[in-house]
Design a protein around this motif. Structure first.
Motif, PDB file in Angstrom:
ATOM      1  N   SER A 284       4.514  -6.086 -10.112  1.00 57.08           N
ATOM      2  CA  SER A 284       5.554  -7.472 -10.609  1.00 57.08           C
ATOM      3  C   SER A 284       6.650  -7.697 -10.261  1.00 57.08           C
ATOM      4  O   SER A 284       6.908  -7.455  -9.234  1.00 57.08           O
TER       5      SER A 284
ATOM      6  N   ASP B  55      16.203 -14.133 -15.152  1.00 59.05           N
ATOM      7  CA  ASP B  55      16.105 -13.384 -16.740  1.00 59.05           C
ATOM      8  C   ASP B  55      16.296 -11.727 -16.505  1.00 59.05           C
ATOM      9  O   ASP B  55      16.688 -11.265 -17.616  1.00 59.05           O
TER      10      ASP B  55
ATOM     11  N   THR C  99      16.711 -10.939  -9.036  1.00 60.62           N
ATOM     12  CA  THR C  99      15.797 -12.606  -9.219  1.00 60.62           C
ATOM     13  C   THR C  99      14.908 -12.381  -7.733  1.00 60.62           C
ATOM     14  O   THR C  99      15.107 -12.036  -6.165  1.00 60.62           O
TER      15      THR C  99
ATOM     16  N   GLY D  63      12.224 -11.836 -12.827  1.00 60.86           N
ATOM     17  CA  GLY D  63      12.840 -12.955 -12.323  1.00 60.86           C
ATOM     18  C   GLY D  63      14.312 -13.449 -13.032  1.00 60.86           C
ATOM     19  O   GLY D  63      14.871 -12.257 -13.015  1.00 60.86           O
TER      20      GLY D  63
ATOM     21  N   ARG E 212      14.203 -10.080 -16.087  1.00 61.80           N
ATOM     22  CA  ARG E 212      13.108  -8.869 -16.543  1.00 61.80           C
ATOM     23  C   ARG E 212      11.999  -8.971 -15.582  1.00 61.80           C
ATOM     24  O   ARG E 212      11.672  -9.754 -14.635  1.00 61.80           O
ATOM     25  N   PHE E 213      11.061  -8.016 -15.605  1.00 56.21           N
ATOM     26  CA  PHE E 213       9.347  -7.848 -14.974  1.00 56.21           C
ATOM     27  C   PHE E 213       8.994  -8.718 -15.352  1.00 56.21           C
ATOM     28  O   PHE E 213       8.161  -8.752 -16.606  1.00 56.21           O
ATOM     29  N   ARG E 214       8.293  -9.344 -14.965  1.00 57.34           N
ATOM     30  CA  ARG E 214       7.430 -10.459 -14.489  1.00 57.34           C
ATOM     31  C   ARG E 214       6.083 -10.471 -14.032  1.00 57.34           C
ATOM     32  O   ARG E 214       6.179  -9.882 -12.997  1.00 57.34           O
ATOM     33  N   ARG E 215       4.800 -10.656 -14.351  1.00 59.15           N
ATOM     34  CA  ARG E 215       3.337 -10.035 -13.923  1.00 59.15           C
ATOM     35  C   ARG E 215       2.434 -11.252 -13.172  1.00 59.15           C
ATOM     36  O   ARG E 215       3.137 -12.388 -13.769  1.00 59.15           O
TER      37      ARG E 215
ATOM     38  N   ARG F 237       5.801  -6.007 -22.141  1.00 61.59           N
ATOM     39  CA  ARG F 237       6.079  -7.355 -23.657  1.00 61.59           C
ATOM     40  C   ARG F 237       4.542  -7.166 -23.487  1.00 61.59           C
ATOM     41  O   ARG F 237       4.105  -8.199 -24.563  1.00 61.59           O
TER      42      ARG F 237
ATOM     43  N   SER G   2      15.051  -1.292 -16.097  1.00 58.53           N
ATOM     44  CA  SER G   2      16.024  -2.548 -16.884  1.00 58.53           C
ATOM     45  C   SER G   2      17.626  -2.309 -15.635  1.00 58.53           C
ATOM     46  O   SER G   2      18.034  -2.477 -15.595  1.00 58.53           O
TER      47      SER G   2
ATOM     48  N   ASN H 139       2.375  -3.933 -18.551  1.00 57.75           N
ATOM     49  CA  ASN H 139       3.643  -4.541 -18.849  1.00 57.75           C
ATOM     50  C   ASN H 139       4.081  -4.364 -19.794  1.00 57.75           C
ATOM     51  O   ASN H 139       3.512  -4.494 -20.645  1.00 57.75           O
TER      52      ASN H 139
END
Length: 373
Positions: A363, A368, A268, A366, A370-373, A280, A257, A278
């Protein structure tokens, strides 16, 4: 709090990932660590240490391992390879640690290798995916993550899969960068393609203007950028400020982060490879466990889950080594760890395989942050 002090003061102020409860009691098992508490990768190192502390604190609160508490002595090497080697020497020869743990960086860990062979002790979970620590098998290095070559190969393959055709590589001019480039070239080969540019970046002071000029001249649609967190951050910023919208992909050494925060408005869309699930994904048992133990302290991140997993492997090795673990017993225990469930991830070591885990996915950051997969 972290300190960059002479050893005499660091002994009193050293980061103890798990201190004995109450009094001034001394821990029974000494583990040594040299890592970049300060310097260009300090943000991700700090997050990894949060995961380490969460698990070791928990274990010590339960009585430790075989009735003995664990003390982690962390010395700051400022992400400088010569200092990493000197710190390791002090930890082994002066502090008498029974194992080294989670060094950070490829040339930094390479500086430790002669000491491991000389004193015959294990380095557990170096935070680097360099192939030199995987093949040929080093009898004293036990990895808890996939290789950088696997990551960079997967990253390049992905870029061609999403129909980007003009792909360049920027890599730091050191052993880590060379390793990243080799893996990336495997990805180009599998796609039947060639990079439109391969650019070396100086380790200490990259010339971003020259790098960006080469990328623009090559009309790169995407860039695999291999370097430390700050180096890649500054590179992405320079690229965007020059008007390029090229897709940037970097490796898991920047999966934190802190890296996202440093990128700021340019975060982004940056793709970062990952060597753990992930953070989350609470359906993964190790993530649930880490989230519970970190509650109220920090949010689980890719870097902190790597630290948490590394600490679990360390503790399991100490448990299997038995009371009063010696350097030799720890190595034997690690080589016998042929099937160990980290919590939804199975780790395996043997005398002929010290890779540990084989997990790579990509990933994207995003809007926001955050890492998105």
């Amino acid at each position: 709090m972290f300190f960059d002090q002479p050893l005499s003061r660091l002994r009193a102020l050293a980061l103890c990932a798990a201190c004995c409860a109450g009094g001034g009691a001394q821990a029974d098992i000494l583990i040594g660590q040299t890592t970049a508490v300060s310097g260009s990768v300090a943000a991700s190192v700090g997050e990894a240490l949060q995961g380490v502390r969460a698990y070791l604190d928990h274990v010590n609160a339960q009585g430790g391992v075989n009735g003995e508490k664990i003390k982690l002595i962390t010395l700051d090497d400022n992400f400088k390879p010569p200092l990493a080697g000197e710190n390791a020497r002090k930890l082994i020869e002066q502090e008498g640690v029974v194992a080294l743990f989670m060094s950070r960086g490829t040339p930094h860990t390479e500086a430790i290798l002669p000491l491991l062979a000389k004193h015959k002790l294990a380095l557990i979970a170096p935070s680097t995916g360099a192939m030199v620590f995987h093949r040929p098998v080093n009898p004293y290095v036990f990895n808890v993550r996939s290789s950088y070559q696997a990551e960079s190969k997967r990253a390049v393959e992905h870029l061609f899969q999403v129909s980007l055709q003009r792909v360049a590589v920027v890599h730091v001019d050191d052993s880590f960068g060379a390793d990243c480039l080799e893996g990336g070239m495997h990805g180009f080969d599998s796609a039947g393609k060639k990079p439109v540019a391969v650019v070396k970046a100086a380790r200490e002071k990259p010339d971003y203007a020259a790098i960006i000029q080469q990328l623009k001249q090559a009309e790169a649609q995407a860039v695999l950028w291999c370097g430390s967190g700050l180096a890649v951050v500054d590179g992405v910023k320079a690229l965007r400020q020059a008007g390029s919208a090229a897709q940037v992909v970097t490796l898991s050494n920047n999966a934190s982060s802190g890296f996202v925060k440093q990128l700021g408005e340019y975060a982004t869309g940056v793709i970062v490879s990952q060597v753990f699930p992930n953070a989350r994904a609470l359906g993964v048992p190790i993530n649930r466990e880490a989230t519970t133990l970190l509650a109220g302290q920090a949010e689980l991140s890719p870097a902190s889950i790597e630290g948490f997993a590394a600490a679990k492997v360390l503790v399991e090795a100490l448990r299997r080594a038995g009371p009063k673990p010696t350097r030799e017993k720890i190595i034997d225990a690690l080589n016998g760890m042929q099937r160990y469930d980290l919590g939804g991830l199975e780790l395996a070591f043997s005398p002929t395989d010290h890779t540990g885990l084989n997990y790579v996915e990509l990933s994207i950051i995003g809007r926001d942050g955050r890492f998105r997969r």
